[in-house]
Design a protein around this motif. Sequence first.
Motif, PDB file in Angstrom:
ATOM      1  N   MET A   1       0.837  -1.190   0.000  1.00  0.00           N
ATOM      2  CA  MET A   1       0.000   0.000   0.000  1.00  0.00           C
ATOM      3  C   MET A   1       0.881   1.252   0.000  1.00  0.00           C
ATOM      4  O   MET A   1       1.824   1.350   0.782  1.00  0.00           O
ATOM      5  N   LYS A   2       0.584   2.199  -0.881  1.00  0.00           N
ATOM      6  CA  LYS A   2       1.401   3.409  -0.995  1.00  0.00           C
ATOM      7  C   LYS A   2       1.238   4.293   0.237  1.00  0.00           C
ATOM      8  O   LYS A   2       0.220   4.248   0.927  1.00  0.00           O
ATOM      9  N   PRO A   3       2.219   5.154   0.505  1.00  0.00           N
ATOM     10  CA  PRO A   3       2.177   6.008   1.692  1.00  0.00           C
ATOM     11  C   PRO A   3       1.028   7.018   1.659  1.00  0.00           C
ATOM     12  O   PRO A   3       0.543   7.421   0.598  1.00  0.00           O
ATOM     13  N   ILE A   4       0.607   7.428   2.856  1.00  0.00           N
ATOM     14  CA  ILE A   4      -0.314   8.545   3.037  1.00  0.00           C
ATOM     15  C   ILE A   4       0.510   9.819   3.200  1.00  0.00           C
ATOM     16  O   ILE A   4       1.526   9.832   3.897  1.00  0.00           O
ATOM     17  N   LEU A   5       0.073  10.887   2.576  1.00  0.00           N
ATOM     18  CA  LEU A   5       0.648  12.206   2.811  1.00  0.00           C
ATOM     19  C   LEU A   5      -0.375  13.020   3.580  1.00  0.00           C
ATOM     20  O   LEU A   5      -1.451  13.336   3.060  1.00  0.00           O
ATOM     21  N   PHE A   6      -0.062  13.336   4.840  1.00  0.00           N
ATOM     22  CA  PHE A   6      -0.973  14.116   5.670  1.00  0.00           C
ATOM     23  C   PHE A   6      -0.506  15.564   5.683  1.00  0.00           C
ATOM     24  O   PHE A   6       0.646  15.852   6.010  1.00  0.00           O
ATOM     25  N   VAL A   7      -1.411  16.471   5.330  1.00  0.00           N
ATOM     26  CA  VAL A   7      -1.065  17.875   5.089  1.00  0.00           C
ATOM     27  C   VAL A   7      -1.891  18.794   5.977  1.00  0.00           C
ATOM     28  O   VAL A   7      -3.110  18.592   6.139  1.00  0.00           O
ATOM     29  N   THR A   8      -1.253  19.795   6.539  1.00  0.00           N
ATOM     30  CA  THR A   8      -1.954  20.895   7.190  1.00  0.00           C
ATOM     31  C   THR A   8      -1.308  22.204   6.754  1.00  0.00           C
ATOM     32  O   THR A   8      -0.160  22.225   6.300  1.00  0.00           O
ATOM     33  N   ALA A   9      -2.036  23.295   6.925  1.00  0.00           N
ATOM     34  CA  ALA A   9      -1.479  24.598   6.586  1.00  0.00           C
ATOM     35  C   ALA A   9      -0.472  25.065   7.621  1.00  0.00           C
ATOM     36  O   ALA A   9       0.537  25.700   7.286  1.00  0.00           O
ATOM     37  N   THR A  10      -0.737  24.750   8.890  1.00  0.00           N
ATOM     38  CA  THR A  10       0.105  25.241   9.973  1.00  0.00           C
ATOM     39  C   THR A  10       0.583  24.096  10.861  1.00  0.00           C
ATOM     40  O   THR A  10      -0.047  23.042  10.943  1.00  0.00           O
ATOM     41  N   ALA A  11       1.695  24.329  11.536  1.00  0.00           N
ATOM     42  CA  ALA A  11       2.207  23.337  12.492  1.00  0.00           C
ATOM     43  C   ALA A  11       1.229  23.165  13.649  1.00  0.00           C
ATOM     44  O   ALA A  11       1.101  22.064  14.200  1.00  0.00           O
ATOM     45  N   ASP A  39       0.887   0.822  10.942  1.00  0.00           N
ATOM     46  CA  ASP A  39       1.849   0.034  10.164  1.00  0.00           C
ATOM     47  C   ASP A  39       1.951   0.518   8.721  1.00  0.00           C
ATOM     48  O   ASP A  39       2.579  -0.131   7.880  1.00  0.00           O
ATOM     49  N   ARG A  40       1.324   1.658   8.411  1.00  0.00           N
ATOM     50  CA  ARG A  40       1.364   2.190   7.049  1.00  0.00           C
ATOM     51  C   ARG A  40       2.311   3.383   6.998  1.00  0.00           C
ATOM     52  O   ARG A  40       2.144   4.362   7.733  1.00  0.00           O
ATOM     53  N   PRO A  41       3.313   3.344   6.133  1.00  0.00           N
ATOM     54  CA  PRO A  41       4.256   4.470   6.057  1.00  0.00           C
ATOM     55  C   PRO A  41       3.594   5.707   5.472  1.00  0.00           C
ATOM     56  O   PRO A  41       2.628   5.615   4.705  1.00  0.00           O
ATOM     57  N   GLY A  42       4.123   6.854   5.843  1.00  0.00           N
ATOM     58  CA  GLY A  42       3.549   8.085   5.328  1.00  0.00           C
ATOM     59  C   GLY A  42       4.490   9.260   5.459  1.00  0.00           C
ATOM     60  O   GLY A  42       5.673   9.119   5.795  1.00  0.00           O
ATOM     61  N   GLY A 141      -8.962   3.123   1.944  1.00  0.00           N
ATOM     62  CA  GLY A 141      -8.522   2.756   3.279  1.00  0.00           C
ATOM     63  C   GLY A 141      -8.760   3.835   4.313  1.00  0.00           C
ATOM     64  O   GLY A 141      -8.195   3.792   5.406  1.00  0.00           O
ATOM     65  N   LEU A 142      -9.587   4.827   3.978  1.00  0.00           N
ATOM     66  CA  LEU A 142      -9.893   5.914   4.911  1.00  0.00           C
ATOM     67  C   LEU A 142     -11.355   5.844   5.351  1.00  0.00           C
ATOM     68  O   LEU A 142     -12.023   6.857   5.523  1.00  0.00           O
ATOM     69  N   ASP A 143     -11.849   4.619   5.537  1.00  0.00           N
ATOM     70  CA  ASP A 143     -13.258   4.425   5.869  1.00  0.00           C
ATOM     71  C   ASP A 143     -13.651   5.038   7.202  1.00  0.00           C
ATOM     72  O   ASP A 143     -14.823   5.269   7.452  1.00  0.00           O
ATOM     73  N   ARG A 144     -12.677   5.347   8.054  1.00  0.00           N
ATOM     74  CA  ARG A 144     -12.999   5.979   9.342  1.00  0.00           C
ATOM     75  C   ARG A 144     -13.599   7.377   9.146  1.00  0.00           C
ATOM     76  O   ARG A 144     -14.228   7.912  10.042  1.00  0.00           O
ATOM     77  N   PHE A 145     -13.413   7.967   7.959  1.00  0.00           N
ATOM     78  CA  PHE A 145     -14.002   9.276   7.674  1.00  0.00           C
ATOM     79  C   PHE A 145     -15.307   9.173   6.880  1.00  0.00           C
ATOM     80  O   PHE A 145     -15.943  10.188   6.596  1.00  0.00           O
ATOM     81  N   GLU A 146     -15.679   7.948   6.521  1.00  0.00           N
ATOM     82  CA  GLU A 146     -16.771   7.758   5.573  1.00  0.00           C
ATOM     83  C   GLU A 146     -18.104   8.303   6.081  1.00  0.00           C
ATOM     84  O   GLU A 146     -18.937   8.774   5.299  1.00  0.00           O
ATOM     85  N   ASN A 147     -18.320   8.258   7.398  1.00  0.00           N
ATOM     86  CA  ASN A 147     -19.617   8.659   7.952  1.00  0.00           C
ATOM     87  C   ASN A 147     -19.698  10.135   8.345  1.00  0.00           C
ATOM     88  O   ASN A 147     -20.731  10.590   8.840  1.00  0.00           O
ATOM     89  N   LEU A 148     -18.617  10.880   8.130  1.00  0.00           N
ATOM     90  CA  LEU A 148     -18.674  12.309   8.402  1.00  0.00           C
ATOM     91  C   LEU A 148     -19.569  12.990   7.374  1.00  0.00           C
ATOM     92  O   LEU A 148     -19.595  12.600   6.209  1.00  0.00           O
TER      93      LEU A 148
END
Length: 232
Positions: A1-11, A39-42, A141-148
């Motif tokens: 599975m390819k890595p996730i890139l998690f992005v925010t505008a600010t620290a 266990d998923r690299p990102g 693989g982001l089903d935890r957000f599916e119900n938002l």
Amino acid sequence: MKPILFVTATAKEMKAALGGVCKLPALEQGMPVKFMFGDRPGLLLVTGIGIINTSFALGRTLAVHNVGMVVLGGVAGTFDEERFPLCSACVVAKEIWPEYGLKTNGQIDPKGLGFSLADIDGRPVWNEIGLCAGKSLFDSGLDRFENLPEAVSLTVSGVTATAEGAAAYRKDYAVDLENMEGFAAAYVCALAGVGLCQVRTVSNLVGSRNSNDWDLRGALTELGRICSTLVK
């Protein structure tokens, strides 16, 4: 599975989103750093605020790193306190950039210049881009957000500071949220052929500078509650 890139505008948003459940690496604007989502690299990326910072930092990162999915997290303003009250969370299904096109008498026609921003998969991009939501989140693989709940968001360079301005945007675009990075991230990801999931929590009422209409601390806490599931 390819890595996730998690992005925010600010620290500050990055630390609120993920720092409550694990130790984060040192964060420097525009510089991606390695990170493990269980266990998923990102990778983690703080872009800086606004469309220019986001376009540059995210574009440069995607040119170097082969990621499977980008997740953009952050706070946003709400146009509709009933549907999206302070400190609530959502995923953005569509981003709109209201500042592109031909401006006449205060109205902007995105097709007025006759030039689209780009053609992606044979379709012109004017001022709207769809994001990953619903079933596409499950498939990624982001089903935890599916119900938002799903929202339509407007990306601006200048935050709307008056009720009149907020009412005009809502009338013209039927939007739920206002942010400063979403369209830029969606556009870059679309050009790169990478899916984007955008998670936002509500920090303020668009158009109001009244402190009673703001809860940045609560929005950041909710951002952590939602996004920390990526690590747990």
